[in-house]
Write a protein that holds these residues in place. Structure first.
Motif, mmCIF file in Angstrom:
data_model
loop_
_atom_site.group_PDB
_atom_site.id
_atom_site.type_symbol
_atom_site.label_atom_id
_atom_site.label_comp_id
_atom_site.label_asym_id
_atom_site.label_seq_id
_atom_site.Cartn_x
_atom_site.Cartn_y
_atom_site.Cartn_z
ATOM 1 N N PRO A 112 0.809 -1.212 0.000
ATOM 2 C CA PRO A 112 0.000 0.000 0.000
ATOM 3 C C PRO A 112 0.845 1.267 0.000
ATOM 4 O O PRO A 112 1.911 1.299 0.586
ATOM 5 N N GLU A 113 0.385 2.283 -0.723
ATOM 6 C CA GLU A 113 0.983 3.626 -0.649
ATOM 7 C C GLU A 113 -0.193 4.545 -0.486
ATOM 8 O O GLU A 113 -1.155 4.448 -1.210
ATOM 9 N N TYR A 114 -0.094 5.293 0.378
ATOM 10 C CA TYR A 114 -1.279 6.127 0.525
ATOM 11 C C TYR A 114 -0.968 7.553 0.179
ATOM 12 O O TYR A 114 0.121 7.964 0.314
ATOM 13 N N GLY A 173 -1.508 10.751 1.900
ATOM 14 C CA GLY A 173 -1.574 12.107 2.019
ATOM 15 C C GLY A 173 -0.631 12.914 1.167
ATOM 16 O O GLY A 173 0.474 13.168 1.600
ATOM 17 N N THR A 174 -1.057 13.275 0.114
ATOM 18 C CA THR A 174 -0.218 14.017 -0.821
ATOM 19 C C THR A 174 -1.025 15.117 -1.480
ATOM 20 O O THR A 174 -2.247 15.120 -1.434
ATOM 21 N N SER A 175 -0.321 16.082 -2.105
ATOM 22 C CA SER A 175 -0.974 17.219 -2.700
ATOM 23 C C SER A 175 -0.200 17.656 -3.931
ATOM 24 O O SER A 175 1.020 17.499 -3.959
ATOM 25 N N THR A 191 3.822 17.044 -3.382
ATOM 26 C CA THR A 191 4.342 17.183 -2.025
ATOM 27 C C THR A 191 3.561 16.294 -1.073
ATOM 28 O O THR A 191 2.349 16.135 -1.227
ATOM 29 N N THR A 192 4.228 15.691 -0.104
ATOM 30 C CA THR A 192 3.586 14.589 0.607
ATOM 31 C C THR A 192 4.069 14.428 2.038
ATOM 32 O O THR A 192 5.200 14.807 2.356
ATOM 33 N N ILE A 193 3.218 13.872 2.882
ATOM 34 C CA ILE A 193 3.686 13.279 4.138
ATOM 35 C C ILE A 193 3.341 11.777 4.133
ATOM 36 O O ILE A 193 3.306 11.139 5.152
ATOM 37 N N ARG A 239 11.403 4.702 -2.913
ATOM 38 C CA ARG A 239 10.795 4.862 -4.239
ATOM 39 C C ARG A 239 9.451 5.573 -4.107
ATOM 40 O O ARG A 239 8.701 5.312 -3.163
ATOM 41 N N SER A 240 9.149 6.437 -5.048
ATOM 42 C CA SER A 240 7.906 7.199 -5.018
ATOM 43 C C SER A 240 7.098 6.940 -6.279
ATOM 44 O O SER A 240 7.624 6.433 -7.279
ATOM 45 N N SER A 241 5.813 7.306 -6.202
ATOM 46 C CA SER A 241 4.967 7.284 -7.395
ATOM 47 C C SER A 241 4.647 8.697 -7.857
ATOM 48 O O SER A 241 3.923 8.884 -8.848
ATOM 49 N N MET A 242 5.148 9.695 -7.137
ATOM 50 C CA MET A 242 4.735 11.063 -7.438
ATOM 51 C C MET A 242 5.197 11.458 -8.842
ATOM 52 O O MET A 242 6.304 11.154 -9.250
ATOM 53 N N SER A 243 4.295 12.132 -9.546
ATOM 54 C CA SER A 243 4.484 12.367 -10.982
ATOM 55 C C SER A 243 4.240 13.816 -11.382
ATOM 56 O O SER A 243 3.395 14.094 -12.252
ATOM 57 N N PRO A 259 -2.089 13.603 -6.195
ATOM 58 C CA PRO A 259 -1.805 12.629 -5.141
ATOM 59 C C PRO A 259 -2.466 11.300 -5.500
ATOM 60 O O PRO A 259 -3.115 11.194 -6.542
ATOM 61 N N GLY A 260 -2.311 10.311 -4.622
ATOM 62 C CA GLY A 260 -3.039 9.064 -4.835
ATOM 63 C C GLY A 260 -2.216 7.796 -4.764
ATOM 64 O O GLY A 260 -2.593 6.783 -5.347
ATOM 65 N N GLY A 261 -1.073 7.848 -4.070
ATOM 66 C CA GLY A 261 -0.257 6.638 -3.971
ATOM 67 C C GLY A 261 0.156 6.156 -5.356
ATOM 68 O O GLY A 261 0.362 6.958 -6.271
ATOM 69 N N ALA A 262 0.221 4.854 -5.527
ATOM 70 C CA ALA A 262 0.667 4.313 -6.812
ATOM 71 C C ALA A 262 -0.311 4.680 -7.930
ATOM 72 O O ALA A 262 0.059 4.708 -9.113
ATOM 73 N N LEU A 263 -1.563 4.979 -7.551
ATOM 74 C CA LEU A 263 -2.551 5.339 -8.572
ATOM 75 C C LEU A 263 -2.263 6.705 -9.191
ATOM 76 O O LEU A 263 -2.836 7.058 -10.226
ATOM 77 N N ILE A 264 -1.376 7.501 -8.566
ATOM 78 C CA ILE A 264 -0.954 8.793 -9.146
ATOM 79 C C ILE A 264 -0.573 8.596 -10.614
ATOM 80 O O ILE A 264 -0.875 9.412 -11.481
ATOM 81 N N ILE A 265 0.118 7.518 -10.870
ATOM 82 C CA ILE A 265 0.615 7.239 -12.219
ATOM 83 C C ILE A 265 -0.562 7.150 -13.189
ATOM 84 O O ILE A 265 -0.540 7.737 -14.276
ATOM 85 N N ASN A 325 5.364 9.609 7.195
ATOM 86 C CA ASN A 325 5.653 8.167 7.358
ATOM 87 C C ASN A 325 6.249 7.630 6.053
ATOM 88 O O ASN A 325 5.977 6.497 5.651
ATOM 89 N N GLU A 326 7.073 8.460 5.402
ATOM 90 C CA GLU A 326 7.512 8.112 4.041
ATOM 91 C C GLU A 326 8.312 6.820 3.959
ATOM 92 O O GLU A 326 8.366 6.171 2.914
ATOM 93 N N LEU A 327 8.928 6.421 5.084
ATOM 94 C CA LEU A 327 9.762 5.216 4.998
ATOM 95 C C LEU A 327 8.932 3.976 4.658
ATOM 96 O O LEU A 327 9.487 2.967 4.198
ATOM 97 N N THR A 328 7.606 4.056 4.844
ATOM 98 C CA THR A 328 6.776 2.908 4.449
ATOM 99 C C THR A 328 6.682 2.779 2.922
ATOM 100 O O THR A 328 6.092 1.817 2.431
ATOM 101 N N ASP A 329 7.263 3.722 2.183
ATOM 102 C CA ASP A 329 7.344 3.546 0.729
ATOM 103 C C ASP A 329 8.491 2.620 0.330
ATOM 104 O O ASP A 329 8.613 2.248 -0.838
ATOM 105 N N PHE A 330 9.346 2.262 1.286
ATOM 106 C CA PHE A 330 10.332 1.222 1.011
ATOM 107 C C PHE A 330 9.626 -0.127 1.033
ATOM 108 O O PHE A 330 8.559 -0.283 1.649
HETATM 109 N N1 GLU Z 1 4.034 8.337 -0.634
HETATM 110 C C1 GLU Z 1 3.551 8.257 -1.973
HETATM 111 C C2 GLU Z 1 4.676 8.494 -2.950
HETATM 112 O O1 GLU Z 1 5.605 9.223 -2.691
HETATM 113 C C3 GLU Z 1 2.456 9.225 -2.253
HETATM 114 C C4 GLU Z 1 1.265 8.941 -1.408
HETATM 115 C C5 GLU Z 1 -0.030 9.580 -1.857
HETATM 116 O O2 GLU Z 1 -0.128 10.175 -2.905
HETATM 117 O O3 GLU Z 1 -1.004 9.513 -1.153
HETATM 118 O O4 GLU Z 1 4.631 7.964 -3.989
#
Ligand code: GLU
Length: 636
Positions: A432-434, A435-437, A453-455, A511-515, A534-540, A483-488
């Motif tokens: 899971p990857e989840y 709070g971003t803007s 930008t994200t936490i 690793r990030s999904s931010m695009s 934002p949107g975790g891996a769904l950002i892509i 809690n960015e380390l959970t992206d590892f």
């Molecule tokens: N932590 C994620 C990343 O850097 C983003 C999380 C999110 O968009 O909610 O890819």
């Protein structure tokens, strides 16, 4: 490239796209782990026309702060600093000074230089690859890993903005903090989205500082419209305004961050004063690729690793350009009809391209300072010959799970060698990857930026820092830590002991999904579009959809953002709930797709340059903001 002055999609298509909106007002409690922040309804947005400059951000107060700065003659980077500081106050669940960010910037001069600023969080020097392995020897659950000090990476947003401002700022650094300081001291009204997320949140209340700030004495979330003041945040911002990022990374504020992380009663982390003092943002080469939409060729640019965003988007678009059946509309002259866009045939191709892409991401992408790119260059993953070969793997039925490819020079090594040896790493399991803007800005001088930008998760690690709580209890509030380390990868190796590229290592960036994405018109060299989500891996997928909508299907930014969301992370095929007809779902199932219809709460923001009718010269901007969140666009 479409503009609002051109014809958008057909009226019938619009009706279908918007059909879901009216019924989508209710709030859903979701359980699927791939989701980022929860949904908070769907509010139709008009799209915004501006002439000289434009700023798009996820909250009206934050957009307004950027607007004020641009109006005062500030640069895009100046405005981004002001927007970020207000976002950290009014949308604290998504980003802030306790998190990390990527900023892509192009100088407004013709053929101006593009730069990628990496403010990604880093793992502390004391972190080990077993950071997220529990006492039972197995990877922890996401919440177990997330809540507390363990998941907190060294924040990078302020230092990265400082670096960008030194180069591209016009107004004094300190002036950029004024809107946020005024709002934090005077109070801001709790938004419906903040209220929704606070009410649904269970773990935030366990942090005493956060509980005292976000909830009333009975433990209820502050209601919509409640005027919330954050004097502690204002006091921190005053120090950063006066002394720069040193005020956050050294001294008393740094000490209070370290205390919060290391003194967590049940889940302490190892962040040290030295980690904070040593943090350095990085400037990287933007990752750009050509994208052909006859008769145009655009250049699409994004963040290189440690983000996987631009590579993944480039792979999806590149594979699709090799697969799309001729009857499907992939040229800028033909707007699709509803049936064509929603066609299971097209969705099948997109979903299969996604699978192939996410298999490569899991295999190869990680912090480039620790992990070498396959075949010596990230561009090999976007090599058109490689993508053409990948596209050929797509058949009539879903492949369900794709395996990683071997980018070309590796492939050449097949002759006479065991090419499996070249696959040095094991693929990372889906996690899971989840709070971003996301922030998009183009200033009056044509400087363009896209910043995501994200936490990480909503409310990050659920740890709120208040450096003044002992010395001055009247200064309530503070700021949240990421809690960015959970992206590892939680698991450092596969079952056979082969290392995973994105495992935890000291000083490494997850690793990030931010695009954050800038699209260049190759003939003028100008940025014609800035977008991201934002949107975790769904950002892509959210970003790829918006690019396809605007570049291939002649939609304006708002229309493209409004499109239903869809995608796959190399598992089930995911469709935005209530936005796809049952016939489409059934047809995809018949092609072997395991369908999951869920809330897909994107937070897209996009700004495009417009041209006058029958002209190729730019005459202004059109901006769009996601109806699924609270963003708006402003400009003159
Ligand atoms: N932590 C994620 C990343 O850097 C983003 C999380 C999110 O968009 O909610 O890819």
């Amino acid at each position: 490239m479409t503009t609002f002055t051109k014809i958008g999609y057909s009226a019938a298509f619009a009706a279908v796209l918007l059909a879901g909106c009216a019924t989508n007002q209710q709030q859903f409690t979701y359980t699927a782990p791939i989701l980022p922040e929860a949904a908070s309804g769907f509010t139709a947005k008009p799209g915004w026309v501006t002439k000289k400059f434009a700023v798009a951000a996820a909250n009206p107060l934050a957009t307004d702060a950027g607007y004020q700065i641009l109006k005062a003659g500030g640069s895009a980077v100046d405005a981004a600093v002001a927007v970020q500081m207000v976002l950290g106050l009014v949308e604290p669940q998504s980003s802030g000074i306790g998190g990390g960010a990527f900023l892509l910037h192009q100088d407004g001069k013709l053929n101006g230089k593009m730069e990628a600023f990496d403010g990604r969080e880093t793992a502390p020097a004391a972190a080990t690859e077993s950071l997220f392995i529990g006492k039972d020897g197995k990877p922890m659950s996401f919440t177990e890993a997330q809540v507390g000090g363990r998941s907190v990476g060294v924040p990078g947003t302020v230092r990265m903005l400082e670096m960008a401002h030194k180069q591209h700022g016009k107004l004094p650094w300190a002036a950029l903090f004024q809107p946020a300081i005024a709002l934090a001291e005077g109070g801001f009204k709790v938004s419906p989205r903040l209220n929704t997320l606070l009410a649904a949140e269970k773990n935030l209340k366990n942090d005493p500082v956060a509980a005292a700030y976000f909830y009333d004495a009975t433990g209820a979330a502050w209601p919509v419209g409640h005027v919330l003041k954050n004097p502690a945040y204002a006091a921190v911002l005053r120090q950063i305004a006066a002394k720069g990022s040193k005020a956050l990374h050294e001294g008393d504020i740094a000490q209070s961050i370290v205390n919060k992380v290391r003194n967590h009663p049940t889940n302490a982390g190892q962040l040290s004063l030295q980690d904070l003092a040593n943090y350095a943002p990085k400037k990287r080469e933007p990752l750009c690729f050509d994208y052909k939409v006859d008769p145009e060729t655009y250049q699409i640019c994004g963040m290189p690793p440690p983000s996987s965003g631009a590579i993944a988007i480039g792979q999806i678009l590149g594979i699709l350009n090799n697969t799309v059946a001729p009857q499907l509309p992939l040229d800028s002259a033909t707007a699709p009809t509803a049936a064509e866009f929603l066609s299971p045939d097209w969705l099948h191709l997109y979903l299969e391209a996604s699978r192939l892409t996410f298999a490569d991401r899991a295999q190869y992408v990680a912090d480039p300072d620790f992990v070498a790119p396959p075949a010596g260059s990230w561009q090999e993953m976007l090599n058109p010959v490689y993508l053409e070969k990948r596209a050929k793997l797509i058949g009539e039925k879903s492949m369900k799970t794709a395996t990683a490819g071997i980018p070309l020079p590796y492939d050449a090594m097949k002759v006479g060698v065991n090419f499996n040896q070249t696959l040095k790493y094991a693929p990372m399991p889906d996690q899971p990857e989840y709070g971003t803007s996301h922030i998009s800005i183009i200033d009056a001088a044509g400087n363009a930026l896209a910043m995501t930008t994200t936490i990480e998760a909503a409310f990050g690690s659920m740890q709120m820092v208040n450096p003044f709580s002992t010395a001055n209890p009247t200064l309530s509030g503070g700021f949240l830590l990421n809690n960015e380390l959970t992206d590892f990868s939680f698991a450092p190796t596969d079952a056979a002991g082969k290392p995973i590229a994105n495992r935890v290592e000291p000083g490494k960036r997850p690793r990030s999904s931010m695009s954050p994405t800038l699209v260049i018109d190759k003939t003028t060299g100008q940025v014609i579009m800035s977008a991201g989500s934002p949107g975790g891996a769904l950002i892509i997928h959210f970003t790829a959809k918006t690019l396809i909508g605007m570049l291939n299907w002649n939609m304006n930014a708002q229309e493209a953002i409004n499109l239903p969301n869809f995608g796959s992370l190399n598992g089930p095929s995911i469709l935005e709930a209530k936005r796809f007809p049952a016939s489409v779902v059934e047809a995809l199932k018949a092609k072997g797709h395991e369908i999951r219809e869920i809330e897909m709460t994107s937070g897209l923001q996009a700004i495009e340059r417009t041209t006058a009718p029958n002209s190729t010269s730019y005459n202004g901007f059109f901006g769009g903001a996601d109806p699924r969140r609270e963003g708006i666009v402003l400009g003159d």
